[in-house]
Design a protein around this motif. Structure first.
Motif, PDB file in Angstrom:
ATOM      1  N   TYR A   1       5.995   3.291   0.514  1.00 48.72           N
ATOM      2  CA  TYR A   1       4.844   3.461  -0.374  1.00 48.72           C
ATOM      3  C   TYR A   1       3.558   2.889   0.225  1.00 48.72           C
ATOM      4  O   TYR A   1       2.462   3.305  -0.167  1.00 48.72           O
ATOM      5  N   ALA A   2       3.683   1.944   1.148  1.00 45.56           N
ATOM      6  CA  ALA A   2       2.494   1.328   1.758  1.00 45.56           C
ATOM      7  C   ALA A   2       2.068   2.030   3.041  1.00 45.56           C
ATOM      8  O   ALA A   2       1.145   1.559   3.720  1.00 45.56           O
ATOM      9  N   ASP A   3       2.707   3.146   3.379  1.00 44.53           N
ATOM     10  CA  ASP A   3       2.412   3.861   4.620  1.00 44.53           C
ATOM     11  C   ASP A   3       1.749   5.199   4.302  1.00 44.53           C
ATOM     12  O   ASP A   3       2.384   6.091   3.726  1.00 44.53           O
ATOM     13  N   PRO A   4       0.480   5.381   4.637  1.00 47.09           N
ATOM     14  CA  PRO A   4      -0.221   6.633   4.319  1.00 47.09           C
ATOM     15  C   PRO A   4       0.477   7.882   4.861  1.00 47.09           C
ATOM     16  O   PRO A   4       0.467   8.936   4.215  1.00 47.09           O
ATOM     17  N   LYS A   5       1.091   7.776   6.034  1.00 43.48           N
ATOM     18  CA  LYS A   5       1.760   8.948   6.607  1.00 43.48           C
ATOM     19  C   LYS A   5       2.963   9.353   5.755  1.00 43.48           C
ATOM     20  O   LYS A   5       3.232  10.549   5.577  1.00 43.48           O
ATOM     21  N   SER A   6       3.676   8.388   5.209  1.00 37.91           N
ATOM     22  CA  SER A   6       4.796   8.701   4.313  1.00 37.91           C
ATOM     23  C   SER A   6       4.304   9.467   3.091  1.00 37.91           C
ATOM     24  O   SER A   6       4.953  10.426   2.645  1.00 37.91           O
TER      25      SER A   6
END
Length: 234
Positions: free
Chosen positions: A89-94
């Motif tokens: 959730y803290a990874d923009p790419k995800s």
């Protein structure tokens, strides 16, 4: 100085030396057993939780079997193609991978099954990605609507303060969410799932499976993933 030993003293000396050698062997064996082995039925507690990350060639990694308890986002067990997204959730790419895949799948009228698995960069207490995963899992267990997942996905730059805002948005009357987020068993359950993924070689989010094909973020794009889904549907 010459030491003269009669046969009786020589025999006694040999017996003492043999006894000391035997005692040393017993002590060493006991030490080795305690440090390298464990008795049947009583393994060290860390054996249950310690899962070493493995480096596996991406083309050899296979998706886990579908379980009824999996966090199902879209579709059903009868969907034509299964997609598993390991995300943070803290990874923009995800978040980008997730949104583009679900946007495409939403137009397929249930033919695509999507499962979300938590894979934050760090599974330590206090890390925002891990804390968000615990919050999401708690909400999923308490409320079938699982609204926390969508609210977390919509945060393009997740901060720790966002977790409290989201918690307040979906707070239940009995305050079960607050208690769940602090429940060590729930925290360990989420952490265990993360460690299982890393033990299988699923090392970094986003990591996507389409059918049995693995798409690691380091070498893949959403274009390839969407094309793979379309080929299954055809």
């Amino acid at each position: 100085m010459n030491i003269r030993l009669n046969p009786e003293k020589t025999a006694l000396l040999l017996i003492i030396i043999a006894g000391l050698s035997l005692l040393g062997a017993v002590i060493w064996k006991n030490y080795e057993t305690r440090t390298q082995y464990f008795l049947s039925g009583s393994p060290p507690a860390e054996i249950f939780t310690k899962i070493e990350p493995k480096s596996v060639p991406y083309n050899q990694i296979k998706p886990p079997a579908f379980m009824q308890s999996d966090p199902l986002v879209m579709g059903s067990i009868t969907s034509t193609v299964g997609v598993i997204i390991y995300g943070d959730y803290a990874d923009p790419k995800s978040l980008t991978f997730y949104k583009e895949i679900t946007d495409m799948a939403a137009r397929q009228k249930g033919r695509v099954r999507i499962i979300w698995h938590y894979l934050p960069a760090n599974d330590k207490d206090g890390e925002v990605g891990y804390e968000a995963s615990v919050l999401s899992e708690c909400n999923r267990l308490i409320d079938p609507a699982w609204s926390a997942h969508g609210l977390l996905i919509d945060k393009s730059n997740l901060k720790r303060s966002d977790l409290e805002i989201i918690s307040n948005q979906i707070m239940d009357a009995e305050n079960m969410l607050w208690a769940c987020r602090r429940d060590k068993d729930i925290q360990d359950y989420v952490r265990h799932g993360i460690n299982l993924a890393r033990g299988d070689g699923i090392d970094k989010a986003p990591f996507v499976f389409v059918g049995t094909q693995a798409f690691p973020s380091q070498t893949s794009s959403t274009v390839e993933i969407l094309q793979s889904i379309q080929s299954y549907l055809r």
